[in-house]
Scaffold this motif. Structure first.
Motif, mmCIF file in Angstrom:
data_model
loop_
_atom_site.group_PDB
_atom_site.id
_atom_site.type_symbol
_atom_site.label_atom_id
_atom_site.label_comp_id
_atom_site.label_asym_id
_atom_site.label_seq_id
_atom_site.Cartn_x
_atom_site.Cartn_y
_atom_site.Cartn_z
ATOM 1 N N PHE A 147 0.828 -1.202 0.000
ATOM 2 C CA PHE A 147 0.000 0.000 0.000
ATOM 3 C C PHE A 147 0.868 1.260 0.000
ATOM 4 O O PHE A 147 0.614 2.203 -0.754
ATOM 5 C CB PHE A 147 -0.927 0.010 1.209
ATOM 6 N N HIS A 148 1.876 1.284 0.859
ATOM 7 C CA HIS A 148 2.670 2.503 1.012
ATOM 8 C C HIS A 148 3.780 2.654 -0.014
ATOM 9 O O HIS A 148 4.206 3.792 -0.275
ATOM 10 C CB HIS A 148 3.285 2.538 2.417
ATOM 11 N N ASN A 149 4.231 1.558 -0.623
ATOM 12 C CA ASN A 149 5.479 1.647 -1.376
ATOM 13 C C ASN A 149 5.421 1.181 -2.821
ATOM 14 O O ASN A 149 6.353 1.456 -3.575
ATOM 15 C CB ASN A 149 6.568 0.840 -0.652
ATOM 16 N N ALA A 150 4.381 0.490 -3.245
ATOM 17 C CA ALA A 150 4.377 -0.065 -4.604
ATOM 18 C C ALA A 150 4.508 1.029 -5.658
ATOM 19 O O ALA A 150 5.368 0.954 -6.556
ATOM 20 C CB ALA A 150 3.106 -0.884 -4.839
ATOM 21 N N ALA A 151 3.674 2.054 -5.582
ATOM 22 C CA ALA A 151 3.718 3.131 -6.585
ATOM 23 C C ALA A 151 5.041 3.879 -6.523
ATOM 24 O O ALA A 151 5.629 4.225 -7.561
ATOM 25 C CB ALA A 151 2.547 4.092 -6.368
ATOM 26 N N GLU A 152 5.538 4.125 -5.315
ATOM 27 C CA GLU A 152 6.808 4.840 -5.157
ATOM 28 C C GLU A 152 7.961 4.033 -5.741
ATOM 29 O O GLU A 152 8.851 4.581 -6.418
ATOM 30 C CB GLU A 152 7.065 5.118 -3.674
ATOM 31 N N ILE A 196 -2.135 -0.343 -9.714
ATOM 32 C CA ILE A 196 -0.739 -0.652 -10.011
ATOM 33 C C ILE A 196 -0.721 -1.540 -11.255
ATOM 34 O O ILE A 196 -1.537 -2.462 -11.371
ATOM 35 C CB ILE A 196 -0.076 -1.391 -8.819
ATOM 36 N N PRO A 197 0.160 -1.297 -12.216
ATOM 37 C CA PRO A 197 0.158 -2.110 -13.446
ATOM 38 C C PRO A 197 0.228 -3.605 -13.164
ATOM 39 O O PRO A 197 0.981 -4.057 -12.289
ATOM 40 C CB PRO A 197 1.412 -1.619 -14.180
ATOM 41 N N ALA A 198 -0.554 -4.368 -13.887
ATOM 42 C CA ALA A 198 -0.586 -5.821 -13.703
ATOM 43 C C ALA A 198 0.801 -6.419 -13.918
ATOM 44 O O ALA A 198 1.526 -6.028 -14.842
ATOM 45 C CB ALA A 198 -1.578 -6.452 -14.675
ATOM 46 N N GLY A 199 1.173 -7.348 -13.071
ATOM 47 C CA GLY A 199 2.467 -8.006 -13.175
ATOM 48 C C GLY A 199 3.609 -7.238 -12.550
ATOM 49 O O GLY A 199 4.767 -7.646 -12.701
ATOM 50 N N SER A 200 3.315 -6.161 -11.836
ATOM 51 C CA SER A 200 4.385 -5.388 -11.200
ATOM 52 C C SER A 200 5.045 -6.151 -10.056
ATOM 53 O O SER A 200 6.242 -6.026 -9.814
ATOM 54 C CB SER A 200 3.835 -4.053 -10.671
ATOM 55 N N ALA A 210 -4.457 -6.863 -5.387
ATOM 56 C CA ALA A 210 -3.803 -5.659 -4.870
ATOM 57 C C ALA A 210 -3.415 -4.714 -6.006
ATOM 58 O O ALA A 210 -3.576 -3.484 -5.895
ATOM 59 C CB ALA A 210 -2.573 -6.048 -4.052
ATOM 60 N N GLU A 211 -2.911 -5.266 -7.102
ATOM 61 C CA GLU A 211 -2.555 -4.426 -8.249
ATOM 62 C C GLU A 211 -3.790 -3.724 -8.801
ATOM 63 O O GLU A 211 -3.758 -2.507 -9.082
ATOM 64 C CB GLU A 211 -1.883 -5.283 -9.329
ATOM 65 N N GLU A 212 -4.874 -4.451 -8.954
ATOM 66 C CA GLU A 212 -6.103 -3.844 -9.486
ATOM 67 C C GLU A 212 -6.665 -2.813 -8.521
ATOM 68 O O GLU A 212 -7.076 -1.715 -8.933
ATOM 69 C CB GLU A 212 -7.141 -4.941 -9.744
ATOM 70 N N ARG A 213 -6.675 -3.161 -7.242
ATOM 71 C CA ARG A 213 -7.300 -2.295 -6.234
ATOM 72 C C ARG A 213 -6.588 -0.955 -6.103
ATOM 73 O O ARG A 213 -7.235 0.090 -5.908
ATOM 74 C CB ARG A 213 -7.298 -3.033 -4.881
ATOM 75 N N LEU A 214 -5.263 -0.948 -6.212
ATOM 76 C CA LEU A 214 -4.493 0.283 -6.029
ATOM 77 C C LEU A 214 -3.993 0.860 -7.342
ATOM 78 O O LEU A 214 -3.129 1.737 -7.355
ATOM 79 C CB LEU A 214 -3.320 0.024 -5.082
#
Length: 535
Positions: free
Chosen positions: A195-200, A237-241, A231-235
């Motif tokens: 939640f806190h770090n995937a996009a960053e 985040i590109p699929a397969g990240s 989690a990728e869909e919910r936030l």
């Protein structure tokens, strides 16, 4: 306590905890638990059923119902992202702040940021580790010791790529309650970091990478894959990240390596071969099988034992056939500043072990101390050269059978009084430290984590159950263990000094040790009863 959405935070205040336990993050955790908690419970029940079947039959084999997956040559895991293509040296350690800085600065390619075996699930560690991970991702982590020494991130060399190891499926997080029940610890650890770090991480050219421990089946890998996809869909985040490396550290998982990679294939990065947890699982699974599955002293069971050789060679072949990385085991030695002779002997063993791994086709290996990074890197540099890995080595010469994986009887070595004493002493010292909040402990020049305590207590349970005779002629009994406990605790007290010994929870550690080593019924994980004794 305070309640946010459907989740109750039952833990106390932790410094900067409000930055991690935000309303939005907690809502995400609640959703993970509500969607996936029941399936986790079903899979734990399936574990028990499968173990019971092995107890009845004495057999474990490759699954006939998944043969098509194993026989299909066409599928591969997703290509690795740029910062995970070269993993020749990985350093492991807990997410406490000093270790975070030192691991990132170590010169290793990867830091396994451990929220599992090298970490104790005290609430301060659970939340504080997430604080440190968030700071590490944003390159703003530093540390000042009580003595005034400062640690900060280097700017003259690349920092290690962060790969987080959450807790295994079997552990709960009792400080987070969803619908009044403890949350799954693995989902809490994963969810907060993601939640806190995937996009960053993605914005910085990296990604949310994980090591997945203690799995026992491809169905458990399927659950992880579903968690990642959701989690990728919910936030957004590109699929397969997400990229996941699975620790093959249980004997049933060794029979499902291909299926585990298949279930995770859009998120998979590789598999890892360990030692202590794998041997612990062998004992646990075949504890009813009699003398043929009795192991000698754990320090005598090297990775060259026939059953271990079969396991590691099968892992390399499986990984490279599917385009995944094969990661080697831990070099746990802690170099001594005072004893060059100890260093010379131990480093020669470390070098030989890493040369075996690199020669077998592994793409990298683990170390527990920054001083071991250069020797591990040197060994893999000599084999890899300018290549980032050796995925092209398919090891088609390897053909491993179920009988070879289970050929414990061929393991050389004996059961000795020295080995029994070492198991007792190390387990007591480790458990006292674990109960006190430290899960990565230097004992006898080795960095130990929960896996060491697990194999130590499991061997003692196995030796007692099978009336094993030591090299001295004595049979291993509970009475003998009690006597050696007394003697070893006296030695530890003398070494530490009375004040330090009395301040540590050695009595509680002894009670816990006896619960998991001497009880008639074998406890699946010592960390479960241990968790009941903290906070």
């Amino acid at each position: 306590m305070h309640i946010v959405v459907d989740i109750t935070v039952a833990g106390g205040q932790v410094e900067r905890g409000e930055e991690i336990l935000t309303d939005e993050a907690l809502a995400f955790l609640a959703e993970l638990q509500q969607r996936f908690g029941a399936r986790r419970d079903e899979l734990l029940a399936a574990r028990r059923e499968r173990r019971a079947e092995v107890a009845r039959t004495g057999r474990l084999d490759f699954l006939p119902q998944t043969r098509q997956i194993r026989d299909d040559p066409s599928w591969r895991v997703a290509p690795a992202p740029a910062d995970l293509t070269d993993r020749r040296v990985e350093i492991t350690g807990p997410t406490e702040r000093k270790m975070t800085v030192n691991a990132l600065n170590s010169g290793a390619n990867v830091w396994l940021a451990d929220l599992e075996d090298a970490n104790t699930p005290h609430w301060a560690n659970v939340v504080g580790g997430q604080v440190n991970l968030a700071d590490a991702v944003r390159r703003k982590v530093s540390f000042s010791s009580p003595e005034g020494k400062s640690y900060s991130l280097r700017d003259d060399a690349p920092l290690a790529t962060i790969v987080v190891r959450p807790r295994g499926w079997h552990l709960d997080e009792r400080h987070l309650l969803v619908d009044g029940r403890p949350m799954v610890g693995a989902l809490a650890d994963f969810g907060l970091h993601f939640f806190h770090n995937a996009a960053e991480l993605l914005a910085r050219g990296s990604g949310p990478y994980f090591y997945l421990p203690k799995m026992e089946s491809h169905l458990e890998a399927r659950l992880w894959n579903d968690v990642f996809t959701f989690a990728e869909e919910r936030l957004d985040i590109p699929a397969g990240s997400v990229r996941a490396t699975v620790l093959i550290e249980t004997i049933p998982a060794a029979f499902e390596m291909e299926e585990i990679l298949y279930e995770l294939r859009e998120h998979a990065s590789g598999l890892n071969a360990g030692r202590w947890d794998y041997l612990f699982s062998l004992i646990k699974y075949f504890r009813d099988a009699g003398p043929d599955f009795v192991l000698p002293d754990r320090n005598a069971v090297t990775m060259t034992a026939p059953c271990m050789r079969a396991y590691t060679e099968l892992l390399v072949r499986t990984c490279h056939r599917r385009g995944a990385f094969a990661m080697g085991g831990m070099a746990a030695f802690i170099p001594s500043r005072r004893n060059p002779q100890v260093n010379e002997t131990a480093l020669a063993k470390v070098r030989a072990d890493k040369e075996r791994e690199a020669g077998d086709g592994f793409d990298g290996s683990w170390v527990a101390h920054p001083d071991l990074v250069p020797i591990c890197k040197q060994v893999f540099d000599a084999v890899l050269g300018d290549r980032p890995n050796q995925l092209e080595r398919l090891r088609e010469d390897v053909d491993v059978t179920a009988a070879q994986l289970l050929d414990v009887k061929a393991t050389p070595g004996e059961v000795t009084e020295e080995g029994l004493r070492n198991n007792i002493s190390v387990a007591l010292q480790y458990l006292a430290s674990w109960l006190g909040g430290n899960g990565a402990v230097a004992i006898f020049n080795l960095m130990e984590d929960a896996a060491t305590a697990e194999i130590s207590r499991s061997q003692i349970w196995q030796w007692i159950a099978n009336n094993v005779r030591l090299d001295t002629g004595e049979v291993v009994t509970a009475d003998l263990v009690h006597r050696i406990e007394d003697e070893e605790l006296a030695r530890i007290r003398e070494t530490l000094g009375a004040e330090a010994f009395d301040a540590a929870p050695f009595q509680s550690a002894r009670e816990l040790f006896e619960t998991v080593a001497l009880a008639e019924h074998y406890a699946d994980f010592l960390t479960v009863p241990a968790y009941e004794r903290i906070d």
